[in-house]
Scaffold this motif. Sequence first.
Motif, PDB file in Angstrom:
ATOM      1  N   PHE A  25      15.891 -10.889   0.986  1.00  0.00           N
ATOM      2  CA  PHE A  25      15.207 -11.485  -0.165  1.00  0.00           C
ATOM      3  C   PHE A  25      13.768 -10.993  -0.325  1.00  0.00           C
ATOM      4  CE2 PHE A  25      18.470 -14.471   1.278  1.00  0.00           C
ATOM      5  CZ  PHE A  25      19.267 -14.439   0.151  1.00  0.00           C
ATOM      6  N   LEU A  26      13.348 -10.047   0.503  1.00  0.00           N
ATOM      7  CA  LEU A  26      11.960  -9.586   0.492  1.00  0.00           C
ATOM      8  C   LEU A  26      11.551  -9.004  -0.856  1.00  0.00           C
ATOM      9  CD1 LEU A  26       9.562  -9.573   2.405  1.00  0.00           C
ATOM     10  CD2 LEU A  26      10.232  -7.266   3.099  1.00  0.00           C
ATOM     11  N   SER A  27      12.475  -8.416  -1.582  1.00  0.00           N
ATOM     12  CA  SER A  27      12.128  -7.842  -2.885  1.00  0.00           C
ATOM     13  C   SER A  27      11.758  -8.911  -3.911  1.00  0.00           C
ATOM     14  CB  SER A  27      13.272  -6.977  -3.415  1.00  0.00           C
ATOM     15  OG  SER A  27      14.408  -7.772  -3.670  1.00  0.00           O
ATOM     16  N   LEU A  28      12.028 -10.178  -3.609  1.00  0.00           N
ATOM     17  CA  LEU A  28      11.629 -11.258  -4.514  1.00  0.00           C
ATOM     18  C   LEU A  28      10.115 -11.504  -4.467  1.00  0.00           C
ATOM     19  CD1 LEU A  28      14.560 -13.779  -3.888  1.00  0.00           C
ATOM     20  CD2 LEU A  28      14.268 -12.208  -5.826  1.00  0.00           C
ATOM     21  N   LEU A  29       9.464 -11.009  -3.400  1.00  0.00           N
ATOM     22  CA  LEU A  29       8.000 -11.080  -3.361  1.00  0.00           C
ATOM     23  C   LEU A  29       7.465 -10.079  -4.380  1.00  0.00           C
ATOM     24  CD1 LEU A  29       6.800 -11.170   0.365  1.00  0.00           C
ATOM     25  CD2 LEU A  29       6.414 -12.880  -1.409  1.00  0.00           C
ATOM     26  N   PRO A  30       6.667 -10.528  -5.342  1.00  0.00           N
ATOM     27  CA  PRO A  30       6.223  -9.604  -6.380  1.00  0.00           C
ATOM     28  C   PRO A  30       5.175  -8.601  -5.917  1.00  0.00           C
ATOM     29  CG  PRO A  30       5.342 -11.806  -6.775  1.00  0.00           C
ATOM     30  CD  PRO A  30       6.265 -11.904  -5.601  1.00  0.00           C
ATOM     31  N   ASP A  31       4.498  -8.866  -4.814  1.00  0.00           N
ATOM     32  CA  ASP A  31       3.414  -8.012  -4.340  1.00  0.00           C
ATOM     33  C   ASP A  31       3.919  -7.075  -3.242  1.00  0.00           C
ATOM     34  OD1 ASP A  31       1.117  -6.869  -3.291  1.00  0.00           O
ATOM     35  OD2 ASP A  31       0.003  -8.757  -3.187  1.00  0.00           O
ATOM     36  N   VAL A  32       3.904  -5.783  -3.518  1.00  0.00           N
ATOM     37  CA  VAL A  32       4.384  -4.786  -2.559  1.00  0.00           C
ATOM     38  C   VAL A  32       3.566  -4.826  -1.268  1.00  0.00           C
ATOM     39  CG1 VAL A  32       4.703  -2.298  -2.163  1.00  0.00           C
ATOM     40  CG2 VAL A  32       5.368  -3.309  -4.343  1.00  0.00           C
ATOM     41  N   ALA A  33       2.278  -5.099  -1.371  1.00  0.00           N
ATOM     42  CA  ALA A  33       1.433  -5.175  -0.173  1.00  0.00           C
ATOM     43  C   ALA A  33       1.917  -6.303   0.747  1.00  0.00           C
ATOM     44  CB  ALA A  33      -0.026  -5.389  -0.559  1.00  0.00           C
ATOM     45  N   GLU A  34       2.346  -7.416   0.163  1.00  0.00           N
ATOM     46  CA  GLU A  34       2.886  -8.515   0.977  1.00  0.00           C
ATOM     47  C   GLU A  34       4.224  -8.126   1.595  1.00  0.00           C
ATOM     48  OE1 GLU A  34       0.980 -12.468  -1.093  1.00  0.00           O
ATOM     49  OE2 GLU A  34       2.861 -11.708  -1.919  1.00  0.00           O
ATOM     50  N   GLN A  35       5.053  -7.424   0.855  1.00  0.00           N
ATOM     51  CA  GLN A  35       6.325  -6.927   1.403  1.00  0.00           C
ATOM     52  C   GLN A  35       6.043  -6.017   2.594  1.00  0.00           C
ATOM     53  OE1 GLN A  35       8.187  -4.861  -1.849  1.00  0.00           O
ATOM     54  NE2 GLN A  35       8.566  -6.727  -3.026  1.00  0.00           N
ATOM     55  N   HIS A  36       5.103  -5.099   2.414  1.00  0.00           N
ATOM     56  CA  HIS A  36       4.786  -4.142   3.471  1.00  0.00           C
ATOM     57  C   HIS A  36       4.192  -4.831   4.697  1.00  0.00           C
ATOM     58  CE1 HIS A  36       4.877  -0.189   0.978  1.00  0.00           C
ATOM     59  NE2 HIS A  36       5.983  -0.892   0.881  1.00  0.00           N
ATOM     60  N   ALA A  37       3.435  -5.889   4.497  1.00  0.00           N
ATOM     61  CA  ALA A  37       2.874  -6.621   5.640  1.00  0.00           C
ATOM     62  C   ALA A  37       3.994  -7.178   6.517  1.00  0.00           C
ATOM     63  CB  ALA A  37       1.954  -7.747   5.150  1.00  0.00           C
ATOM     64  N   VAL A  38       5.048  -7.667   5.906  1.00  0.00           N
ATOM     65  CA  VAL A  38       6.199  -8.178   6.665  1.00  0.00           C
ATOM     66  C   VAL A  38       6.897  -7.030   7.393  1.00  0.00           C
ATOM     67  CG1 VAL A  38       8.457  -9.316   6.482  1.00  0.00           C
ATOM     68  CG2 VAL A  38       6.512 -10.171   5.142  1.00  0.00           C
ATOM     69  N   LEU A  39       7.096  -5.917   6.692  1.00  0.00           N
ATOM     70  CA  LEU A  39       7.743  -4.759   7.326  1.00  0.00           C
ATOM     71  C   LEU A  39       6.910  -4.221   8.483  1.00  0.00           C
ATOM     72  CD1 LEU A  39       9.067  -2.782   4.210  1.00  0.00           C
ATOM     73  CD2 LEU A  39      10.281  -4.467   5.624  1.00  0.00           C
ATOM     74  N   ARG A  40       5.593  -4.224   8.342  1.00  0.00           N
ATOM     75  CA  ARG A  40       4.717  -3.751   9.429  1.00  0.00           C
ATOM     76  C   ARG A  40       4.829  -4.648  10.656  1.00  0.00           C
ATOM     77  NH1 ARG A  40       1.448  -2.314   5.199  1.00  0.00           N
ATOM     78  NH2 ARG A  40       1.211  -0.073   5.029  1.00  0.00           N
ATOM     79  N   ARG A  41       4.936  -5.949  10.433  1.00  0.00           N
ATOM     80  CA  ARG A  41       5.110  -6.869  11.575  1.00  0.00           C
ATOM     81  C   ARG A  41       6.390  -6.534  12.328  1.00  0.00           C
ATOM     82  NH1 ARG A  41       5.030 -12.895   9.953  1.00  0.00           N
ATOM     83  NH2 ARG A  41       5.387 -13.117  12.189  1.00  0.00           N
ATOM     84  N   ARG A  42       7.456  -6.253  11.617  1.00  0.00           N
ATOM     85  CA  ARG A  42       8.723  -5.893  12.262  1.00  0.00           C
ATOM     86  C   ARG A  42       8.571  -4.570  13.012  1.00  0.00           C
ATOM     87  NH1 ARG A  42      13.649  -7.763  14.284  1.00  0.00           N
ATOM     88  NH2 ARG A  42      15.178  -6.107  14.058  1.00  0.00           N
ATOM     89  N   LEU A  43       7.909  -3.605  12.407  1.00  0.00           N
ATOM     90  CA  LEU A  43       7.726  -2.305  13.039  1.00  0.00           C
ATOM     91  C   LEU A  43       6.901  -2.441  14.318  1.00  0.00           C
ATOM     92  CD1 LEU A  43       8.202   0.738  12.964  1.00  0.00           C
ATOM     93  CD2 LEU A  43       6.192   0.942  11.478  1.00  0.00           C
ATOM     94  N   VAL A  44       5.837  -3.201  14.274  1.00  0.00           N
ATOM     95  CA  VAL A  44       5.022  -3.430  15.480  1.00  0.00           C
ATOM     96  C   VAL A  44       5.890  -4.034  16.583  1.00  0.00           C
ATOM     97  CG1 VAL A  44       3.152  -4.860  16.426  1.00  0.00           C
ATOM     98  CG2 VAL A  44       2.798  -3.562  14.313  1.00  0.00           C
ATOM     99  N   PHE A  45       6.712  -5.010  16.241  1.00  0.00           N
ATOM    100  CA  PHE A  45       7.603  -5.616  17.232  1.00  0.00           C
ATOM    101  C   PHE A  45       8.552  -4.579  17.823  1.00  0.00           C
ATOM    102  CE2 PHE A  45      11.978  -7.178  17.748  1.00  0.00           C
ATOM    103  CZ  PHE A  45      11.821  -7.841  18.957  1.00  0.00           C
ATOM    104  N   LEU A  46       9.169  -3.768  16.967  1.00  0.00           N
ATOM    105  CA  LEU A  46      10.148  -2.783  17.447  1.00  0.00           C
ATOM    106  C   LEU A  46       9.519  -1.675  18.285  1.00  0.00           C
ATOM    107  CD1 LEU A  46      12.438  -2.390  14.307  1.00  0.00           C
ATOM    108  CD2 LEU A  46      12.982  -3.569  16.453  1.00  0.00           C
ATOM    109  N   GLU A  47       8.241  -1.432  18.120  1.00  0.00           N
ATOM    110  CA  GLU A  47       7.581  -0.374  18.880  1.00  0.00           C
ATOM    111  C   GLU A  47       7.116  -0.827  20.259  1.00  0.00           C
ATOM    112  OE1 GLU A  47       4.769   1.104  15.971  1.00  0.00           O
ATOM    113  OE2 GLU A  47       6.203   2.633  15.346  1.00  0.00           O
ATOM    114  N   GLU A  48       7.207  -2.098  20.543  1.00  0.00           N
ATOM    115  CA  GLU A  48       6.868  -2.596  21.878  1.00  0.00           C
ATOM    116  C   GLU A  48       8.012  -2.276  22.844  1.00  0.00           C
ATOM    117  OE1 GLU A  48       4.097  -4.193  23.148  1.00  0.00           O
ATOM    118  OE2 GLU A  48       3.214  -3.579  21.229  1.00  0.00           O
ATOM    119  N   PRO A  49       7.706  -1.793  24.037  1.00  0.00           N
ATOM    120  CA  PRO A  49       8.778  -1.542  25.011  1.00  0.00           C
ATOM    121  C   PRO A  49       9.524  -2.843  25.317  1.00  0.00           C
ATOM    122  CG  PRO A  49       6.684  -0.632  25.766  1.00  0.00           C
ATOM    123  CD  PRO A  49       6.399  -1.467  24.547  1.00  0.00           C
TER     124      PRO A  49
END
Length: 177
Positions: A101-125
């Motif tokens: 449902f992330l595309s329901l957020l109208p602000d791409v910067a807010e969408q990207h902030a969520v994706l960045r949080r996931r990426l940071v998590f996945l990059e941790e050993p």
Amino acid sequence: MLELAILGFLAEGPLPGHELRSRVSHLTGYTRPVSDGSLYPAINRLAKAGLLERQPDPRAGAGRYVLRLTEAGHADMLQRLRKPADHEITDHTRFYTVLSFLSLLPDVAEQHAVLRRRLVFLEEPASFFYDGDRPIRAEEVADPYRRGLLLTARATSRAERAWLREALGEEPLENNS
């Protein structure tokens, strides 16, 4: 996550309860089946909180209703998408609900902030198995099933990280493990 799924599907348009149940069940899949004992209490909580409303559906017969998202429900859904809890970022099934449902957020910067949080998590050993605090890698495991689990998780994580970088418009990192 059940409540986010309910709000997200209703943000796409009004639905009768049985159709909502079907959509949520398809989203969560066989790993987390949705029972009437969890779905309808969640609908009742959301209705009591003013986040959705029930309207009779005369076409479907007595006792049938259509669920609609209220303005407050729409605002609540957007807030849940903007600020997912840490466990909604780290648990892949919960994150996939957010992602649905992330595309329901109208602000791409807010969408990207969520994706960045996931990426940071996945990059941790990380690993399913540890030697003290040190994650154990697949190459260190003799058990073929545990090794298979670790290799599969590594490949899945690598693919998701590549997609996240692409979605964020970042260059892929070479030789990620």
